[in-house]
Write a protein that holds these residues in place. Sequence first.
Motif, short mmCIF file in Angstrom:
data_model
loop_
_atom_site.label_atom_id
_atom_site.label_comp_id
_atom_site.label_asym_id
_atom_site.label_seq_id
_atom_site.Cartn_x
_atom_site.Cartn_y
_atom_site.Cartn_z
N GLU A 315 13.97 -2.38 8.32
CA GLU A 315 13.22 -1.17 8.28
C GLU A 315 12.52 -1.35 6.93
OE1 GLU A 315 14.35 3.28 7.11
OE2 GLU A 315 15.72 2.36 8.37
N VAL A 316 13.19 -1.92 5.77
CA VAL A 316 12.61 -1.86 4.58
C VAL A 316 11.53 -3.02 4.55
CG1 VAL A 316 13.31 -2.71 2.20
CG2 VAL A 316 14.81 -1.25 3.41
N LEU A 317 11.89 -4.18 5.07
CA LEU A 317 10.90 -5.21 5.11
C LEU A 317 9.50 -4.48 5.96
CD1 LEU A 317 10.01 -8.07 4.64
CD2 LEU A 317 10.97 -8.55 7.10
N ALA A 318 9.48 -3.88 6.76
CA ALA A 318 8.57 -3.36 7.77
C ALA A 318 7.61 -2.40 6.79
CB ALA A 318 8.69 -2.62 9.06
N GLU A 319 8.59 -1.28 6.08
CA GLU A 319 7.88 -0.35 5.11
C GLU A 319 7.29 -1.23 3.79
OE1 GLU A 319 10.76 2.53 4.12
OE2 GLU A 319 10.85 3.18 6.37
N SER A 320 7.98 -2.24 3.36
CA SER A 320 7.43 -2.66 2.18
C SER A 320 6.02 -3.55 2.37
CB SER A 320 8.52 -3.79 1.44
OG SER A 320 8.77 -4.88 2.65
N LEU A 321 6.14 -4.05 3.72
CA LEU A 321 4.91 -4.84 4.21
C LEU A 321 3.69 -3.89 4.18
CD1 LEU A 321 6.01 -7.29 6.60
CD2 LEU A 321 5.13 -8.02 4.25
N ALA A 322 3.97 -2.71 4.79
CA ALA A 322 2.85 -1.77 5.09
C ALA A 322 2.68 -1.34 3.63
CB ALA A 322 3.30 -0.76 5.87
N VAL A 323 3.26 -0.93 2.88
CA VAL A 323 3.33 -0.36 1.51
C VAL A 323 2.34 -1.20 0.65
CG1 VAL A 323 4.24 0.64 -0.84
CG2 VAL A 323 4.92 1.20 1.38
N THR A 324 2.96 -2.42 0.47
CA THR A 324 2.21 -3.59 -0.30
C THR A 324 0.90 -3.77 0.20
OG1 THR A 324 3.24 -5.29 0.76
CG2 THR A 324 4.28 -4.48 -1.20
N LEU A 325 0.56 -3.84 1.56
CA LEU A 325 -0.69 -4.02 2.17
C LEU A 325 -1.82 -3.13 1.90
CD1 LEU A 325 -2.33 -5.68 3.94
CD2 LEU A 325 -1.69 -4.40 6.05
N VAL A 326 -1.18 -1.58 1.96
CA VAL A 326 -2.16 -0.46 1.70
C VAL A 326 -2.59 -0.63 0.01
CG1 VAL A 326 -2.29 2.08 1.43
CG2 VAL A 326 -1.28 0.94 3.38
N GLY A 327 -1.28 -0.84 -0.80
CA GLY A 327 -1.59 -0.90 -2.14
C GLY A 327 -2.31 -1.91 -2.86
N GLY A 328 -2.26 -3.39 -2.03
CA GLY A 328 -2.81 -4.56 -2.24
C GLY A 328 -4.53 -4.18 -1.94
N LEU A 329 -4.87 -3.56 -0.92
CA LEU A 329 -6.08 -3.10 -0.36
C LEU A 329 -6.73 -2.31 -1.42
CD1 LEU A 329 -5.90 -3.12 3.36
CD2 LEU A 329 -6.90 -4.88 2.06
N ALA A 330 -6.09 -1.17 -1.71
CA ALA A 330 -6.52 -0.17 -2.78
C ALA A 330 -6.80 -1.05 -3.98
CB ALA A 330 -5.57 0.74 -2.94
N GLY A 331 -5.70 -1.68 -4.41
CA GLY A 331 -6.04 -2.26 -5.78
C GLY A 331 -7.25 -3.39 -5.93
N VAL A 332 -7.36 -4.14 -4.65
CA VAL A 332 -8.97 -4.94 -4.68
C VAL A 332 -9.75 -4.03 -4.62
CG1 VAL A 332 -10.02 -6.58 -2.96
CG2 VAL A 332 -7.27 -6.89 -3.42
N GLY A 333 -9.95 -3.07 -3.73
CA GLY A 333 -10.95 -2.19 -3.86
C GLY A 333 -11.38 -1.68 -5.24
N PHE A 334 -10.39 -1.23 -6.10
CA PHE A 334 -10.46 -0.70 -7.19
C PHE A 334 -11.24 -1.62 -8.16
CE2 PHE A 334 -8.71 0.48 -11.56
CZ PHE A 334 -9.47 1.32 -11.81
N ALA A 335 -10.61 -2.96 -8.20
CA ALA A 335 -11.17 -4.08 -9.02
C ALA A 335 -12.55 -4.28 -8.81
CB ALA A 335 -10.08 -5.01 -8.78
#
Length: 395
Positions: A315-335
Amino acid sequence: MVKPLRVLRGYLFTILGIAIGVAGLVALGAMSERIVRFIEGGDRFVLGQISVAGRGMGMGTGFTAGGLLPAAAIRAIAEVPGVSGVQAQVMLPLDPSASQFMTLTQELILGVDLSVPMPNRHYRTLPVRAGRALREGDRRVAVVGASFAASRGLGVGGHLTLEDESFEVVGVLDRMLTAPDRFVLVPIADARAQWVAKDRLLRTVLASGGVALTASDLNTGAAVGWQDGNDPDAVALRIRDRVPGVNVQLPSELSRLLRSSTAFFSALLAGIGVLAFVIGGLSLANTMAAAVFERIRDFGVKRALGATDLQLGREVLAESLAVTLVGGLAGVGFALVLGWAIDGSVARAQQLFHFSPRLLVGALAFSILLGAAAAAYATGRVVSVSPAEAIRRGT
């Protein structure tokens, strides 16, 4: 669909924290990539030709010595065994008062003999983004580098004044992230006139009549190519031995000089890379781990109800992958938005960021893997606590 959105909404601040960390990683990495491209581009240019300059005259405007390279010397170079072509050139600083030496960041006027193909093996032609390249027979026209054009708001059809002479811009080079970005390319006849206008010593010599010079003798240097199967350094040494009164740069020697002169940038590059990984990595890992620890009571209740460690881990792994993917994409877009905004307004004359595909993909993969590792570590710590203790700590 509703459940994943609800989960992500619960991790909103975690996603924002990850986005900030990834944005810092990508922005610093893009500055690092820009410096890499600058050094690689300069190195590629100097390794593609043998640079020859005249000796002992002028204001330091030539390839390496600012001297005069007469037509007779160019003909002699062309006859050296192993030489495939010699292109006479005139290289001048746009503003002689700014610097007396050629550098890779200086704005330069480059006049080329269009009757001879460019002998540089790595740059047979310079890429033109808009308009056209220079043609034989052109006069009072210019092709400008991308940074030079941006800093002055120049486009195809615009006009540039050089020493009271108006030049029509017929082309703008593609951004190369190296020296030609700040070049003004003109026909060699126009560059020779510019040289006479800029150099008081040269005007004095011409006016005195003490030296017999024709227009074809007014060259600051030449780009020399070599025939297939020949070693460029060996050809350069042959030119040095057989043609008197010239300065010849061995390509490998010039490459070492370039890398030595950019040693500071190389050190800065390493520092930026380390800083990016430390800042971005710690921010991301800390944010993800903190998000898991905050759910210790939730995990305690689930374990008390019979959930296994493996189920919690999945459960934690699935959630962490989803969260880091969304956060990573948002960070790349912001940069990307931040970098493009800075390059488009504050630093129009000099691109500061280079967002290469390897940087963007690498940063995203790094953020996902690091986020998952941080979440796994935090989950391991949480499940080591008894359900009762976990519920007590979470209250």
